[in-house]
Each structure stands twice: as C-alpha cells, then as structure tokens.
Design an enzyme around this catalytic site. Structure first.
Site, PDB file in Angstrom:
ATOM      1  CB  SER A   1     -16.492  -4.247  -2.284  1.00 18.33           C
ATOM      2  OG  SER A   1     -15.551  -4.916  -3.142  1.00 18.33           O
TER       3      SER A   1
ATOM      4  CG  HIS B   1     -16.108  -0.898   0.306  1.00 20.52           C
ATOM      5  ND1 HIS B   1     -14.894  -0.768   0.122  1.00 20.52           N
ATOM      6  CD2 HIS B   1     -16.687  -1.492  -0.752  1.00 20.52           C
ATOM      7  CE1 HIS B   1     -14.445  -1.169  -1.143  1.00 20.52           C
ATOM      8  NE2 HIS B   1     -15.658  -1.684  -1.590  1.00 20.52           N
TER       9      HIS B   1
END
Length: 297
Positions: free
Chosen positions: A201, A247
């Site tokens: 991610s 992230h």
C-alpha cells in the site's frame, strides 16, 4: 605505387576489371558506398535512402543520432507496462507462497515487524539492527489476504502503465521502490516501538501521488486522481487495522520523487533525476536512523 608496378594479390579482384570489396578484397563488386565511395560487396552493403552505404558509414551515422526518449527521459519501449506486470507477478507469487506454501514462516520473516527496547523481548525485528532492515523492503511485497493483494494489484495495474510509459522502466521502478521504502521507514519512525504490518500500500499510495504530479506537469485533469486519493485516505483512517503511517509515508515520498523526476530541466535531466532519487533515499535513511535511536538497543 607507380603505374608500371604490379598490383598485389590483396588489391586485385578475381575478375580483374572490378575492384574488390574494402572488407572482402577477393570479392569483386561494382557498387560503391554513397558516402565514402569505397567498394562494397552484397554481403556488406546496407540499403540507404539513395543507393547503398558501407557498415562503417552506417555506424557513424547512427552514432550521431539522438536516442528517442519518453517525456521525462526514459528509453522508449514497445511494451510500456512490462515492469508493472512483473511487479504484479512478484507480489502474486509471494502471496501464494506466504498464504499456502510457507505458512506462517514467510509472513513472520518478511513482515514489517518491530519491537523496541522497552518491549519485553525487544529490540526485535527492524529495531534489532541492520540484519533485520531487509523487512523494510520485503514487507512491501508481502500480502496474507486475497482481498488485500487483489485491491493493491488492481490499482497497480491501473496506475502503473501510464506512469511507466511516461517515465521509462528504470525510473518507474525506482519510483515504486522508493515509495514502498518511504512507507516502511515512516511507519517505523512513528510506530517502531511495537508494530507489524504487510502490503504494497505504501508503494501504491506513492503511485497515486506520482499520478497527481504527472497531471500537474502535463496540465491534465486532476479531479479523478485527487478524488481517488481522497477516497483512499477516508478508507485509511476510517477502518481499523490499516497502517496509515505506511500510506502517508509512501504518498509523500512517491510524490516528492515524482516531482524531481518530472520537473527536472531537460539540459540537466539525468543529474537532477539521480539527485531526486538519492535525496529520497537519504530522507528514508534518516528516518530509519532516527527510529533506531528511539527504539533500538
């Protein structure tokens, strides 16, 4: 050589009247290079716009031709999504191994695990020192759930090819890896006392940031990329168990690296792009070392 001196056997053609090829003296030919006018045989001649050229002149001409590149300096390729598909393949193979073959060993060894010195049994994982720092990279290729890898790979297949085509294979791969490492190192900096996460991610968020930078650079539509980023940030902070640190770290490092790659001036493009990647790696190294000072032994 005087007119009445005999010609050597090396200069004399087998048929007497025709000169020998400059590379194959014993092969007679009536064709000459249109540039240097040396005789060339059928084996050596290269078709040109007008007549034929010898291999030496063709090579000299190619040496003076500028290599075609992408908008941001990468080498042009027929297949603009090769690296993207290779990355998808690697992630898929690692998921299959971790989920069905080397369970649970691979997940334990490759995850972004860290336990600081204040935790019982610590320091362990990344905080334990350089021998465990490989986790910062391996965790970006590790998924344990089918939905996790499925979502990440769908986004990679969507965002990857346009970026790879614009940047070229090497620059795109550097962007992906730098973004992934950025997510890992920022996560360690913030939560290295006790953490355990997996997934690509961070790299995916880096590609989202790079897509926004590319749209700004090309003056293209921003709304779809920004809306997609906002949607993913809402999901990131609204669902438990998602490592928001990876992230955000991947997003920041990916966007900054992309800016260096895409806004580099043409006359110093290679140098500026190399410095951009090196600068991003330096920032990640600094985050890692600060994290080690906080959580390591």
């Amino acid at each position: 050589m005087l007119p009445d001196e005999p010609r050597s056997s090396a200069d004399r053609s087998p048929e007497g009247g025709l000169p020998g090829c400059y590379r194959h003296p014993r092969t007679p030919t009536g064709i000459s290079c249109t540039r240097c006018e040396r005789p060339v045989c059928p084996q050596c001649m290269v078709a040109a716009a007008v007549g034929f050229q010898c291999p030496d002149c063709v090579g000299t001409g190619h040496a003076g031709t500028r290599r075609a590149t992408t908008r941001f300096g990468g080498a042009l390729t027929v297949d603009g999504g090769l690296v993207t598909r290779v990355l998808v393949g690697i992630n898929t193979v690692v998921w299959l191994l971790a989920a069905y073959v080397l369970t649970p060993r691979l997940g334990q060894v490759w995850s972004l695990f860290s336990a600081g010195r204040d935790v019982l049994g610590g320091p362990a994982g990344v905080a334990d020192g350089p021998d465990q720092w490989y986790r910062l990279l391996t965790a970006t290729f590790l998924h344990l759930e089918w939905w996790h890898i499925g979502l990440n790979m769908l986004v990679l297949l969507w965002l990857g090819p346009p970026l790879e085509e614009a940047l070229g294979r090497l620059r795109f791969l550097a962007l992906y890896l730098v973004a992934g490492l950025g997510g890992s190192t920022f996560a360690f900096l913030v939560a290295g006392q006790l953490m355990n996460s997996v997934g690509a991610s961070g790299a995916i968020f880096g590609l989202i940031g790079a897509t926004i930078v590319m749209q700004l650079r090309n003056r293209g539509p921003l709304a779809p990329a920004v809306a997609f980023l906002v949607f993913n940030l809402i999901v990131t902070f609204s669902r438990p168990g998602i490592d928001w640190r990876a992230h955000l770290g991947g997003l920041a490092l990916g966007a900054l690296t992309a800016a260096g790659l895409m806004y580099a001036p043409r006359e110093r493009r290679g140098l500026v792009q190399a410095l951009a990647v090196a600068g991003a790696l330096a920032v990640e190294a600094a985050m890692l070392l600060i994290g080690m000072s906080l959580y390591g032994s």
